[in-house]
Write a protein that holds these residues in place. Structure first.
Motif, PDB file in Angstrom:
ATOM      1  N   GLU A   9      -7.859 -10.566   4.662  1.00 32.16           N
ATOM      2  CA  GLU A   9      -8.285 -11.533   3.658  1.00 32.16           C
ATOM      3  C   GLU A   9      -7.143 -11.845   2.701  1.00 32.16           C
ATOM      4  OE1 GLU A   9     -11.054  -9.955   0.731  1.00 32.16           O
ATOM      5  OE2 GLU A   9     -10.457  -7.916   1.264  1.00 32.16           O
ATOM      6  N   MET A  10      -7.167 -13.061   2.162  1.00 34.00           N
ATOM      7  CA  MET A  10      -6.174 -13.485   1.175  1.00 34.00           C
ATOM      8  C   MET A  10      -6.706 -13.147  -0.211  1.00 34.00           C
ATOM      9  SD  MET A  10      -3.211 -15.291   1.267  1.00 34.00           S
ATOM     10  CE  MET A  10      -2.148 -16.096   0.060  1.00 34.00           C
ATOM     11  N   ILE A  11      -5.956 -12.354  -0.964  1.00 32.91           N
ATOM     12  CA  ILE A  11      -6.390 -11.897  -2.281  1.00 32.91           C
ATOM     13  C   ILE A  11      -5.803 -12.814  -3.359  1.00 32.91           C
ATOM     14  CG2 ILE A  11      -6.385  -9.967  -3.904  1.00 32.91           C
ATOM     15  CD1 ILE A  11      -7.992  -9.485  -1.370  1.00 32.91           C
ATOM     16  N   PRO A  12      -6.597 -13.212  -4.352  1.00 32.76           N
ATOM     17  CA  PRO A  12      -6.068 -14.071  -5.422  1.00 32.76           C
ATOM     18  C   PRO A  12      -4.989 -13.369  -6.235  1.00 32.76           C
ATOM     19  CG  PRO A  12      -8.260 -13.266  -5.976  1.00 32.76           C
ATOM     20  CD  PRO A  12      -8.026 -12.907  -4.548  1.00 32.76           C
ATOM     21  N   LEU A  13      -4.216 -14.153  -6.985  1.00 33.04           N
ATOM     22  CA  LEU A  13      -3.142 -13.600  -7.790  1.00 33.04           C
ATOM     23  C   LEU A  13      -3.690 -12.655  -8.856  1.00 33.04           C
ATOM     24  CD1 LEU A  13      -0.878 -16.739  -8.307  1.00 33.04           C
ATOM     25  CD2 LEU A  13      -0.539 -14.839  -6.705  1.00 33.04           C
ATOM     26  N   GLY A  14      -2.882 -11.674  -9.217  1.00 30.44           N
ATOM     27  CA  GLY A  14      -3.248 -10.713 -10.253  1.00 30.44           C
ATOM     28  C   GLY A  14      -2.046  -9.856 -10.590  1.00 30.44           C
ATOM     29  N   LEU A  15      -2.252  -8.824 -11.355  1.00 32.98           N
ATOM     30  CA  LEU A  15      -1.179  -7.910 -11.723  1.00 32.98           C
ATOM     31  C   LEU A  15      -0.930  -6.942 -10.569  1.00 32.98           C
ATOM     32  CD1 LEU A  15       0.756  -6.539 -13.738  1.00 32.98           C
ATOM     33  CD2 LEU A  15      -1.202  -5.227 -14.581  1.00 32.98           C
ATOM     34  N   ASP A  16       0.300  -6.933 -10.051  1.00 31.75           N
ATOM     35  CA  ASP A  16       0.659  -6.051  -8.936  1.00 31.75           C
ATOM     36  C   ASP A  16       1.273  -4.752  -9.446  1.00 31.75           C
ATOM     37  OD1 ASP A  16      -0.263  -7.822  -7.082  1.00 31.75           O
ATOM     38  OD2 ASP A  16       1.703  -8.616  -6.517  1.00 31.75           O
ATOM     39  N   LEU A  17       0.865  -3.654  -8.807  1.00 26.20           N
ATOM     40  CA  LEU A  17       1.342  -2.324  -9.165  1.00 26.20           C
ATOM     41  C   LEU A  17       1.841  -1.600  -7.927  1.00 26.20           C
ATOM     42  CD1 LEU A  17      -1.725  -1.283 -11.339  1.00 26.20           C
ATOM     43  CD2 LEU A  17       0.470  -2.050 -12.230  1.00 26.20           C
ATOM     44  N   HIS A  18       2.726  -0.660  -8.148  1.00 27.67           N
ATOM     45  CA  HIS A  18       3.215   0.227  -7.099  1.00 27.67           C
ATOM     46  C   HIS A  18       2.867   1.646  -7.532  1.00 27.67           C
ATOM     47  CE1 HIS A  18       6.961   2.061  -4.896  1.00 27.67           C
ATOM     48  NE2 HIS A  18       5.830   2.279  -4.234  1.00 27.67           N
ATOM     49  N   CYS A  19       2.102   2.364  -6.726  1.00 26.31           N
ATOM     50  CA  CYS A  19       1.702   3.716  -7.123  1.00 26.31           C
ATOM     51  C   CYS A  19       1.536   4.589  -5.885  1.00 26.31           C
ATOM     52  CB  CYS A  19       0.415   3.693  -7.948  1.00 26.31           C
ATOM     53  SG  CYS A  19      -1.018   3.024  -7.091  1.00 26.31           S
ATOM     54  N   GLY A  20       1.432   5.887  -6.122  1.00 26.51           N
ATOM     55  CA  GLY A  20       1.259   6.803  -5.001  1.00 26.51           C
ATOM     56  C   GLY A  20       1.649   8.210  -5.383  1.00 26.51           C
ATOM     57  N   GLY A  21       2.034   8.981  -4.352  1.00 25.38           N
ATOM     58  CA  GLY A  21       2.438  10.365  -4.556  1.00 25.38           C
ATOM     59  C   GLY A  21       3.532  10.733  -3.583  1.00 25.38           C
ATOM     60  N   LEU A  22       4.439  11.612  -3.999  1.00 26.04           N
ATOM     61  CA  LEU A  22       5.575  12.010  -3.174  1.00 26.04           C
ATOM     62  C   LEU A  22       5.739  13.529  -3.247  1.00 26.04           C
ATOM     63  CD1 LEU A  22       8.102  11.171  -1.496  1.00 26.04           C
ATOM     64  CD2 LEU A  22       9.337  11.039  -3.673  1.00 26.04           C
ATOM     65  N   ARG A  23       5.772  14.170  -2.076  1.00 25.81           N
ATOM     66  CA  ARG A  23       5.971  15.621  -2.053  1.00 25.81           C
ATOM     67  C   ARG A  23       7.458  15.927  -2.179  1.00 25.81           C
ATOM     68  NH1 ARG A  23       2.446  19.332  -0.922  1.00 25.81           N
ATOM     69  NH2 ARG A  23       1.075  17.843   0.149  1.00 25.81           N
ATOM     70  N   MET A  24       7.801  16.764  -3.142  1.00 31.17           N
ATOM     71  CA  MET A  24       9.193  17.120  -3.385  1.00 31.17           C
ATOM     72  C   MET A  24       9.605  18.310  -2.512  1.00 31.17           C
ATOM     73  SD  MET A  24       9.185  16.632  -7.538  1.00 31.17           S
ATOM     74  CE  MET A  24       7.700  17.641  -7.762  1.00 31.17           C
ATOM     75  N   ARG A  25      10.881  18.604  -2.534  1.00 31.90           N
ATOM     76  CA  ARG A  25      11.387  19.708  -1.702  1.00 31.90           C
ATOM     77  C   ARG A  25      10.743  21.040  -2.060  1.00 31.90           C
ATOM     78  NH1 ARG A  25      17.955  18.714  -1.180  1.00 31.90           N
ATOM     79  NH2 ARG A  25      17.831  16.727  -0.020  1.00 31.90           N
ATOM     80  N   SER A  26      10.367  21.183  -3.320  1.00 30.54           N
ATOM     81  CA  SER A  26       9.726  22.423  -3.758  1.00 30.54           C
ATOM     82  C   SER A  26       8.314  22.575  -3.205  1.00 30.54           C
ATOM     83  CB  SER A  26       9.670  22.456  -5.288  1.00 30.54           C
ATOM     84  OG  SER A  26       8.847  21.409  -5.777  1.00 30.54           O
ATOM     85  N   GLY A  27       7.759  21.483  -2.670  1.00 29.41           N
ATOM     86  CA  GLY A  27       6.385  21.499  -2.193  1.00 29.41           C
ATOM     87  C   GLY A  27       5.406  20.884  -3.173  1.00 29.41           C
ATOM     88  N   ALA A  28       5.811  20.768  -4.444  1.00 31.20           N
ATOM     89  CA  ALA A  28       4.954  20.125  -5.445  1.00 31.20           C
ATOM     90  C   ALA A  28       4.888  18.619  -5.195  1.00 31.20           C
ATOM     91  CB  ALA A  28       5.484  20.407  -6.843  1.00 31.20           C
TER      92      ALA A  28
END
Length: 332
Positions: A208-227
């Motif tokens: 589906e085509m989504i109307p314009l809005g505020l775009d965000l970039h988010c998520g999670g990343l596992r570091m070398r320590s495991g955290a």
């Protein structure tokens, strides 16, 4: 600046009427320096509450007062968020057991890097809103799916190996009818075969085509320590990328609210009546965090890019997604 901030924290906020009376009594030269600071730092100066000085902060050093005011407003906003979460707790519990089981099945059978489509199946199973879509391996199949989804639609190549789909001509936007869908499908396949011949093409996504809005970039990343480091940032200026705001997992609802507020603080036009609430982004971050918790140490990277905040019942939709997990040979 720190001394001004400390003094401001000890005072109660004043009304707009009291603020106006106080401003009328101030030295015009000090106010002019304040305006110079706003022009020098436009992103800060355009933030809510920064249109004029606060009476709680002395203008003896206007530039220091300007910087202290931004911090004071952030602290007050954080206090309000914490109080609001206590009054109306965020809910990150997913009750759709069938969706969770589908997500687990996809992760168990997928390769190290999941496709956009498989990533969205996992996200949907954990209560994260994604685009309504299906994948096709023929032009007629794509047109049939588009008829069901409703026009206009977006078509994009389905492949875990493609990272710059738009540059490669593997994305077609705002496709308005079945005939156009078939032509777009053919162009995408031809472009991938010509410009990325070594890439595995599994098919074409119809979404589906989504109307314009505020775009965000988010998520999670596992570091070398495991955290796991959770992150979020707005996508408001392609010419000047904004660094993500980070917080360590696991997130509490309060931490999620503060992380969301810190990320959205970079958006100068927010806080309009039609803007999504900061709680929306906080809920997304909590659900991503719970996804990491649910899967143990299997996941390495969960990337939602972009998430589009929209006005309406859905509040947001994830347009692009990428999940990376440990190879199955590692015994996870």
């Amino acid at each position: 600046m720190l001394a001004l901030l400390r003094a401001g924290l000890l005072q109660e906020p004043v009304s707009e009427a009291e603020r106006a009376r106080w401003l009328a009594e101030q030295d015009p030269g000090a106010l002019a320096v304040w305006e110079q600071a706003r022009r020098a730092l436009p992103r800060v100066g355009e933030s809510p509450g920064m249109h004029a000085p606060l009476p709680e902060l002395s203008l003896a050093e206007p530039t220091a007062a300007f910087l202290a005011q931004r911090s004071l407003l952030r602290l007050r906003t954080s206090e309000r968020l914490i109080a609001s979460e206590r009054a109306r707790p965020l809910d990150a519990i997913v009750s759709d057991r069938a969706g969770l089981e589908r997500a687990d099945t996809v992760l168990e059978s997928a390769a190290e890097v999941l496709s956009d489509h498989d990533s969205k199946v996992v996200l949907r199973g954990h209560g994260i809103e994604v685009t309504r879509q299906a994948f096709a391996n023929s032009a007629s199949g794509a047109a049939s799916f588009a008829d069901k989804i409703g026009y206009p639609v977006v078509l994009k190549a389905l492949s875990p190996d493609l990272r710059r789909k738009t540059e490669l001509g593997a994305v077609e936007l705002d496709v308005g009818n079945a005939a156009a869908v078939k032509r777009s499908y053919a162009r995408i396949v031809a472009n991938v075969e010509e410009r990325a011949p070594s890439v595995r093409l599994d098919g074409v996504i119809v979404a589906e085509m989504i109307p314009l809005g505020l775009d965000l970039h988010c998520g999670g990343l596992r570091m070398r320590s495991g955290a796991v480091a959770m992150f979020a940032r707005p996508l408001i200026d392609a010419a000047a990328s904004i660094d993500p705001v980070l917080a360590r997992s696991p997130l509490t609802p309060t931490h999620a609210l503060l992380l969301a507020e810190a990320a959205l603080a970079h958006v100068p036009t927010r806080r309009r009546a039609e803007d999504p609430d900061v709680r929306t982004l906080a809920a997304i971050l909590l659900r991503i965090d719970r996804l990491f918790e649910h899967t143990g140490d299997r996941l390495l990277h969960v990337d939602l890019n972009p998430v589009r905040m929209i006005v309406g019942e859905r509040e947001y939709v994830t347009l692009g997604a990428r999940i990376v997990q440990r190879p199955h040979l590692e015994g996870i």
